[in-house]
Design a protein around this motif. Structure first.
Motif, mmCIF file in Angstrom:
data_model
loop_
_atom_site.group_PDB
_atom_site.id
_atom_site.type_symbol
_atom_site.label_atom_id
_atom_site.label_comp_id
_atom_site.label_asym_id
_atom_site.label_seq_id
_atom_site.Cartn_x
_atom_site.Cartn_y
_atom_site.Cartn_z
ATOM 1 N N GLY A 27 0.785 -1.108 -0.042
ATOM 2 C CA GLY A 27 -0.024 0.038 -0.104
ATOM 3 C C GLY A 27 0.765 1.348 0.002
ATOM 4 N N LEU A 28 1.842 1.304 0.613
ATOM 5 C CA LEU A 28 2.926 2.435 0.672
ATOM 6 C C LEU A 28 3.417 2.539 -0.598
ATOM 7 C CD1 LEU A 28 4.184 4.592 2.351
ATOM 8 C CD2 LEU A 28 6.356 2.874 2.779
ATOM 9 N N SER A 29 3.867 1.682 -1.340
ATOM 10 C CA SER A 29 4.435 1.843 -2.565
ATOM 11 C C SER A 29 3.632 2.222 -3.733
ATOM 12 C CB SER A 29 5.162 0.576 -2.933
ATOM 13 O OG SER A 29 4.049 -0.441 -2.928
ATOM 14 N N CYS A 30 2.160 1.587 -3.550
ATOM 15 C CA CYS A 30 1.293 2.204 -4.577
ATOM 16 C C CYS A 30 0.838 3.607 -4.329
ATOM 17 C CB CYS A 30 0.137 1.111 -4.477
ATOM 18 S SG CYS A 30 0.221 -0.327 -5.278
ATOM 19 N N GLY A 31 0.708 4.076 -2.891
ATOM 20 C CA GLY A 31 0.537 5.255 -2.409
ATOM 21 C C GLY A 31 1.459 6.427 -2.902
ATOM 22 N N LEU A 32 2.728 6.059 -2.574
ATOM 23 C CA LEU A 32 3.620 6.826 -2.816
ATOM 24 C C LEU A 32 3.784 7.216 -4.321
ATOM 25 C CD1 LEU A 32 6.746 6.047 -0.812
ATOM 26 C CD2 LEU A 32 5.298 7.973 -0.509
ATOM 27 N N PHE A 33 3.681 6.223 -5.129
ATOM 28 C CA PHE A 33 3.589 6.358 -6.820
ATOM 29 C C PHE A 33 2.319 7.155 -7.184
ATOM 30 C CE2 PHE A 33 1.988 4.780 -11.066
ATOM 31 C CZ PHE A 33 2.987 5.291 -11.610
ATOM 32 N N ILE A 34 1.208 6.954 -6.440
ATOM 33 C CA ILE A 34 0.053 7.989 -6.852
ATOM 34 C C ILE A 34 0.457 9.270 -6.382
ATOM 35 C CG2 ILE A 34 -2.461 8.256 -6.095
ATOM 36 C CD1 ILE A 34 -1.932 5.782 -8.254
ATOM 37 N N PHE A 35 0.960 9.535 -5.080
ATOM 38 C CA PHE A 35 1.229 10.764 -4.753
ATOM 39 C C PHE A 35 2.284 11.453 -5.751
ATOM 40 C CE2 PHE A 35 4.089 13.195 -1.965
ATOM 41 C CZ PHE A 35 3.072 14.183 -1.695
ATOM 42 N N TRP A 36 3.055 10.790 -5.987
ATOM 43 C CA TRP A 36 4.134 11.355 -7.131
ATOM 44 C C TRP A 36 3.775 11.688 -8.324
ATOM 45 C CZ3 TRP A 36 5.858 9.033 -11.808
ATOM 46 C CH2 TRP A 36 6.870 9.811 -12.205
#
Length: 93
Positions: A75-84
């Motif tokens: 979830g953190l990796s997907c969330g950071l990608f969407i945030f980016w």
């Protein structure tokens, strides 16, 4: 294991400082751009739901859980990608 689990959970909590207001603003402005609002809303709500698993890690019963570490890590990796993506791609309004 517990320090990594807590570190990932703290990063998810910090990430949600951006996504919780973003979700509220998207729901509030849903009438203006229906397609964009519906397309990003489910992703934003899923990132907000990661708060539940992130807060569970701080209980003694779940602080060594490998399953929560995997869920929070993905979830953190997907969330950071969407945030980016949301921060770097300009909006064409």
């Amino acid at each position: 294991m517990t320090t990594v689990n807590r570190l990932v959970s703290i990063l998810i909590i910090l990430l949600n400082f951006y996504f919780v207001p973003y979700t509220v603003i998207t729901i509030k402005n849903m009438e203006n751009s229906m397609f964009y609002g519906f397309s990003i809303l489910h992703i934003s709500l899923l990132i907000n739901l990661l708060l539940i698993t992130a807060l569970m890690v701080f209980k003694k019963k779940f602080n060594r859980s490998v399953l929560l570490l995997i869920i929070n890590g993905l979830g953190l990796s997907c969330g950071l990608f969407i945030f980016w993506l949301l921060i770097t791609i300009p909006v064409l309004d």
